[in-house]
Scaffold this active site. Sequence first.
Site, mmCIF file in Angstrom:
data_model
loop_
_atom_site.group_PDB
_atom_site.id
_atom_site.type_symbol
_atom_site.label_atom_id
_atom_site.label_comp_id
_atom_site.label_asym_id
_atom_site.label_seq_id
_atom_site.Cartn_x
_atom_site.Cartn_y
_atom_site.Cartn_z
ATOM 1 N N ASP A 173 56.032 17.852 48.138
ATOM 2 C CA ASP A 173 55.516 17.969 46.777
ATOM 3 C C ASP A 173 54.259 17.128 46.646
ATOM 4 O OD1 ASP A 173 55.146 17.622 43.860
ATOM 5 O OD2 ASP A 173 57.040 18.704 43.758
ATOM 6 N N LEU A 208 49.145 24.395 39.557
ATOM 7 C CA LEU A 208 47.743 24.328 39.949
ATOM 8 C C LEU A 208 47.086 23.159 39.234
ATOM 9 C CD1 LEU A 208 45.249 25.474 41.359
ATOM 10 C CD2 LEU A 208 44.927 26.986 39.392
ATOM 11 N N ARG A 235 50.657 29.876 41.317
ATOM 12 C CA ARG A 235 49.357 30.139 40.723
ATOM 13 C C ARG A 235 48.354 30.532 41.800
ATOM 14 N NH1 ARG A 235 51.171 30.587 36.420
ATOM 15 N NH2 ARG A 235 50.562 29.651 34.441
ATOM 16 N N GLU A 264 43.026 37.771 38.417
ATOM 17 C CA GLU A 264 43.945 38.837 38.030
ATOM 18 C C GLU A 264 43.347 39.663 36.887
ATOM 19 O OE1 GLU A 264 47.690 37.023 37.068
ATOM 20 O OE2 GLU A 264 47.887 36.044 39.005
ATOM 21 N N HIS A 283 52.204 39.455 38.889
ATOM 22 C CA HIS A 283 52.487 38.244 38.108
ATOM 23 C C HIS A 283 53.687 38.493 37.185
ATOM 24 C CE1 HIS A 283 50.459 34.387 36.427
ATOM 25 N NE2 HIS A 283 51.781 34.309 36.331
ATOM 26 N N ALA A 285 57.035 37.416 38.221
ATOM 27 C CA ALA A 285 58.203 36.640 38.647
ATOM 28 C C ALA A 285 58.921 35.996 37.464
ATOM 29 C CB ALA A 285 57.788 35.583 39.662
#
Length: 325
Positions: A173, A208, A235, A264, A283, A285
Amino acid sequence: MKKIYICDCDHSNIDQEKAVFESAGVEYRWLHCKSQEEVIAQCQGVDALLNQYVLMDKKIFESIPSLKCVVRYGVGYDNINIEDATRYGVQVCNIPDYGVNEVADHALALMLALVRKVDKIVAQTRKGVWDYKQTIPIHRGSYRTVGIIGVGRIGSAFAKRVKALGYTVIGYDPRYEVESNQFPDDIGYVSLEEVLEKSDIVSVHCSLNELSNNLLNESTIGKMKKGAYLINVSRGGIVDEKALLEAIRSHHLAGAALDVVESEPLIAGDPILACEDIIVTPHMAWYSEESAKELKQKCAEEALRYVQGLPVRYPINDVAIAQGK
């Protein structure tokens, strides 16, 4: 009367928001602003904004002095300049705990489609080619390692699903510090380099920001295991798409699955869509009927809490500390 406006939202309705605002007796409007100029022209005197796409920065905060809270529809808030918001005393909030299961499920679905080569073999079968050998080689999950970049709510939920299938799970992370001991117990913490070098599948779940922008670039993608897969449900902008395409074309990576891209929507003819080794979803999810309603409800309730003087649940910045209160 307090004013809460939805400055831009492409949803089909605002039923959840309307119910929240009307029960509290606040003034609300559903606007469809496409630019900062439209927000400035239509939102004077507002106390809080619900925001989806329009850039929120110094220009907005300086031009609408009454604005003291922005709630972003979703988990990400890369369209909001947090430094500017804090400087102008604007509380920024997101909704980090909606759609967690949906995104984790979608990442798992993409992963299985990649490693089991479902999309490729379905396309062949539809053409009348009845031959499993078209998928060779496929490897057993318990022999594979999944590396997760970003182990917050969604990354952790994805890890549980993957572990249940027998995969080994390691994680990294960008915001994690070993001393904090906050890393999930069931995920082995390693460096970014180890995630890239040891993982057969790398799945991106971090937000992001300045730490993750272009995190997976030509150099870092080059460190991934040969024949590995890359999944991004977080992202666009975290993955350098040109570098990804080159890595797949050169057969360094076996393939990728993307629910998000930097620009996008993608249009027909885009190199990413033309690549047979990349699965692309639009996009989506985050989506289920339940998560969509949850997002809208929580956005409205968060803005209402702020204008009522109550503590917000999902603060991104600390305005009080920044202003010396």
